[in-house]
Design a protein around this motif. Sequence first.
Motif, PDB file in Angstrom:
ATOM      1  N   ALA A 159     -20.672  27.173 -40.670  1.00 57.53           N
ATOM      2  CA  ALA A 159     -20.216  26.139 -39.735  1.00 57.53           C
ATOM      3  C   ALA A 159     -19.367  26.829 -38.676  1.00 57.53           C
ATOM      4  CB  ALA A 159     -19.415  25.063 -40.454  1.00 57.53           C
ATOM      5  N   PHE A 160     -19.843  26.840 -37.447  1.00 61.53           N
ATOM      6  CA  PHE A 160     -19.162  27.547 -36.368  1.00 61.53           C
ATOM      7  C   PHE A 160     -18.071  26.680 -35.740  1.00 61.53           C
ATOM      8  CE2 PHE A 160     -23.399  29.529 -36.479  1.00 61.53           C
ATOM      9  CZ  PHE A 160     -23.033  30.862 -36.608  1.00 61.53           C
ATOM     10  N   THR A 161     -17.004  27.322 -35.334  1.00 61.63           N
ATOM     11  CA  THR A 161     -16.006  26.671 -34.498  1.00 61.63           C
ATOM     12  C   THR A 161     -16.442  26.778 -33.045  1.00 61.63           C
ATOM     13  OG1 THR A 161     -14.736  28.707 -34.191  1.00 61.63           O
ATOM     14  CG2 THR A 161     -14.176  27.335 -36.113  1.00 61.63           C
ATOM     15  N   ALA A 162     -15.775  26.036 -32.167  1.00 63.72           N
ATOM     16  CA  ALA A 162     -16.091  26.113 -30.741  1.00 63.72           C
ATOM     17  C   ALA A 162     -15.859  27.527 -30.212  1.00 63.72           C
ATOM     18  CB  ALA A 162     -15.256  25.102 -29.963  1.00 63.72           C
ATOM     19  N   ASP A 163     -14.797  28.190 -30.678  1.00 61.95           N
ATOM     20  CA  ASP A 163     -14.531  29.563 -30.247  1.00 61.95           C
ATOM     21  C   ASP A 163     -15.650  30.500 -30.684  1.00 61.95           C
ATOM     22  OD1 ASP A 163     -12.668  31.757 -29.243  1.00 61.95           O
ATOM     23  OD2 ASP A 163     -12.929  32.358 -31.343  1.00 61.95           O
ATOM     24  N   SER A 164     -16.113  30.342 -31.919  1.00 60.24           N
ATOM     25  CA  SER A 164     -17.206  31.199 -32.399  1.00 60.24           C
ATOM     26  C   SER A 164     -18.503  30.905 -31.658  1.00 60.24           C
ATOM     27  CB  SER A 164     -17.399  31.008 -33.903  1.00 60.24           C
ATOM     28  OG  SER A 164     -16.283  31.473 -34.607  1.00 60.24           O
ATOM     29  N   ALA A 213     -28.225  12.239 -30.098  1.00 60.88           N
ATOM     30  CA  ALA A 213     -28.514  12.127 -28.668  1.00 60.88           C
ATOM     31  C   ALA A 213     -27.275  11.709 -27.889  1.00 60.88           C
ATOM     32  CB  ALA A 213     -29.648  11.139 -28.442  1.00 60.88           C
ATOM     33  N   ALA A 214     -26.433  10.903 -28.504  1.00 61.16           N
ATOM     34  CA  ALA A 214     -25.227  10.416 -27.826  1.00 61.16           C
ATOM     35  C   ALA A 214     -24.236  11.532 -27.526  1.00 61.16           C
ATOM     36  CB  ALA A 214     -24.547   9.341 -28.666  1.00 61.16           C
ATOM     37  N   VAL A 215     -24.312  12.643 -28.284  1.00 57.38           N
ATOM     38  CA  VAL A 215     -23.435  13.788 -27.995  1.00 57.38           C
ATOM     39  C   VAL A 215     -24.198  14.906 -27.295  1.00 57.38           C
ATOM     40  CG1 VAL A 215     -21.800  13.261 -29.830  1.00 57.38           C
ATOM     41  CG2 VAL A 215     -23.726  14.800 -30.310  1.00 57.38           C
ATOM     42  N   GLY A 216     -25.363  14.561 -26.725  1.00 60.70           N
ATOM     43  CA  GLY A 216     -26.095  15.516 -25.900  1.00 60.70           C
ATOM     44  C   GLY A 216     -27.097  16.373 -26.630  1.00 60.70           C
ATOM     45  N   VAL A 217     -27.535  15.943 -27.834  1.00 57.58           N
ATOM     46  CA  VAL A 217     -28.504  16.725 -28.610  1.00 57.58           C
ATOM     47  C   VAL A 217     -29.685  15.822 -28.983  1.00 57.58           C
ATOM     48  CG1 VAL A 217     -28.838  18.205 -30.637  1.00 57.58           C
ATOM     49  CG2 VAL A 217     -26.612  18.135 -29.510  1.00 57.58           C
ATOM     50  N   PRO A 218     -30.607  15.585 -28.039  1.00 58.41           N
ATOM     51  CA  PRO A 218     -31.714  14.673 -28.331  1.00 58.41           C
ATOM     52  C   PRO A 218     -32.857  15.302 -29.120  1.00 58.41           C
ATOM     53  CG  PRO A 218     -31.837  15.443 -26.061  1.00 58.41           C
ATOM     54  CD  PRO A 218     -30.552  15.984 -26.620  1.00 58.41           C
ATOM     55  N   ALA A 219     -33.020  16.619 -29.077  1.00 56.14           N
ATOM     56  CA  ALA A 219     -34.137  17.273 -29.765  1.00 56.14           C
ATOM     57  C   ALA A 219     -33.871  17.322 -31.268  1.00 56.14           C
ATOM     58  CB  ALA A 219     -34.338  18.679 -29.224  1.00 56.14           C
ATOM     59  N   TYR A 220     -34.939  17.222 -32.061  1.00 54.48           N
ATOM     60  CA  TYR A 220     -34.741  17.255 -33.508  1.00 54.48           C
ATOM     61  C   TYR A 220     -35.989  17.759 -34.226  1.00 54.48           C
ATOM     62  CZ  TYR A 220     -37.179  12.682 -33.429  1.00 54.48           C
ATOM     63  OH  TYR A 220     -38.087  11.669 -33.225  1.00 54.48           O
ATOM     64  N   ASP A 232     -18.245  15.118 -34.407  1.00 56.17           N
ATOM     65  CA  ASP A 232     -17.042  15.563 -33.704  1.00 56.17           C
ATOM     66  C   ASP A 232     -17.111  17.073 -33.454  1.00 56.17           C
ATOM     67  OD1 ASP A 232     -14.117  16.855 -34.149  1.00 56.17           O
ATOM     68  OD2 ASP A 232     -13.938  14.965 -33.056  1.00 56.17           O
ATOM     69  N   ARG A 233     -17.423  17.837 -34.505  1.00 56.66           N
ATOM     70  CA  ARG A 233     -17.564  19.287 -34.354  1.00 56.66           C
ATOM     71  C   ARG A 233     -18.696  19.627 -33.389  1.00 56.66           C
ATOM     72  NH1 ARG A 233     -16.830  24.180 -37.490  1.00 56.66           N
ATOM     73  NH2 ARG A 233     -15.709  22.994 -39.076  1.00 56.66           N
ATOM     74  N   LEU A 234     -19.817  18.933 -33.527  1.00 57.82           N
ATOM     75  CA  LEU A 234     -20.968  19.242 -32.690  1.00 57.82           C
ATOM     76  C   LEU A 234     -20.659  18.987 -31.220  1.00 57.82           C
ATOM     77  CD1 LEU A 234     -23.913  20.144 -32.568  1.00 57.82           C
ATOM     78  CD2 LEU A 234     -24.585  17.764 -32.914  1.00 57.82           C
ATOM     79  N   GLN A 235     -19.946  17.897 -30.924  1.00 56.07           N
ATOM     80  CA  GLN A 235     -19.580  17.639 -29.532  1.00 56.07           C
ATOM     81  C   GLN A 235     -18.727  18.770 -28.982  1.00 56.07           C
ATOM     82  OE1 GLN A 235     -19.996  14.371 -27.111  1.00 56.07           O
ATOM     83  NE2 GLN A 235     -20.281  16.489 -26.511  1.00 56.07           N
ATOM     84  N   PHE A 279     -29.656  23.262 -28.247  1.00 61.47           N
ATOM     85  CA  PHE A 279     -29.166  22.623 -29.461  1.00 61.47           C
ATOM     86  C   PHE A 279     -30.256  21.698 -29.992  1.00 61.47           C
ATOM     87  CE2 PHE A 279     -25.146  23.620 -27.418  1.00 61.47           C
ATOM     88  CZ  PHE A 279     -24.308  23.957 -28.486  1.00 61.47           C
ATOM     89  N   PHE A 280     -30.394  21.641 -31.316  1.00 66.07           N
ATOM     90  CA  PHE A 280     -31.233  20.579 -31.857  1.00 66.07           C
ATOM     91  C   PHE A 280     -30.736  20.130 -33.222  1.00 66.07           C
ATOM     92  CE2 PHE A 280     -33.579  24.400 -33.115  1.00 66.07           C
ATOM     93  CZ  PHE A 280     -34.007  24.135 -34.418  1.00 66.07           C
ATOM     94  N   ASN A 281     -31.072  18.896 -33.498  1.00 69.52           N
ATOM     95  CA  ASN A 281     -30.670  18.192 -34.705  1.00 69.52           C
ATOM     96  C   ASN A 281     -31.544  18.646 -35.863  1.00 69.52           C
ATOM     97  OD1 ASN A 281     -30.447  16.251 -36.743  1.00 69.52           O
ATOM     98  ND2 ASN A 281     -30.997  14.517 -35.445  1.00 69.52           N
TER      99      ASN A 281
END
Length: 325
Positions: A165-170, A221-228, A191-194, A206-208
């Motif tokens: 699980a990556f942080t935003a910095d990583s 999709a609401a946080v900008g990741v529509p592909a899955y 929250d993390r994904l956003q 990014f994809f789900n």
Amino acid sequence: MAGQPEDVVRSLRDGMAAGVLSFPLTAFHADGSLDVDGFREYVRGQLAAGPGAVFPACGTGEFFSLDEDEYRRVVAVTVEEAGRGVPPREGVGARGRVPVVAGVGYGWAQAVRFARVAEEAGADALLVLPHYLVAAPQDGLVAQLERIAARTSLPLIAYQRGQVAFTADSLTRIARIPGVIGLKDGHSDLDRLQRLTLAAPEDFLFFNGAATAEVQARAYAAVGVPAYSSAVHAFAPEIADAFFAALGAGDHGTVDKLLRDFYVPFVELRDRVPGYAVSLVKAAARLRGRPVGPVRAPLTDPSAADLADLEALLTAGLDLVGASR
């Protein structure tokens, strides 16, 4: 289609907008040996359904149970079949070469061995599956990708799930590694994904990759990741395509009906037994007459009672979209 990372990114981005991502099952004979002919027939059917990209030898494809020679054959067959292009079907014109992204994993040294095999077989990119067994700090997660990227010419997509699980910095750090082009998320921590999407460069993919991703597709999709990715595509592309089309058209009534009457009951069935995320999908493919065979240990095939429930649910799902068995 293989080329520079930016070419692969462009092809994947176009594919993700056109269809779900296919993670094909690996076909085995009853004795557990690799069924190359069965796999070829099966992957042709997957490609004929027009996925955005195809990911052989990943989690759904039982990467963890394949030796290097089996892995080579699975990736090579997928590349050969993808090279034929996607034939036209109702409402969709013919498409050219479908991107092939092969799974690699374990520690970085073993991942590099599989990466070399995939590169020789003609894959376009690699999905770096979560490493084996141990938890690791952020510096180690970044170093894992750095070491793999330095030893292959193929672009990499990181997969965060389980102990990764990556942080935003990583995320910022891995996005700067030459050849790392994207992230598949299996945590469903929005929250993390956003935070990750905001930290990433504009062209980062990014994809789900949540289990049965359709259930959370609107939230992603609401946080900008529509592909899955779609496990359902592995056995019922008709259902997966109907959901994808309804979601893209904003047809929330159809989306809700498919979720309520098929996807949520499927998740409840999947959650009965560990490993059903793969073995239930494979059993459903067999019910459709696909030559995929059994799962390999440590996975087990569904019980007779669960198989009966799966068959009833599959019939109901196909009826919902007007498809035949």
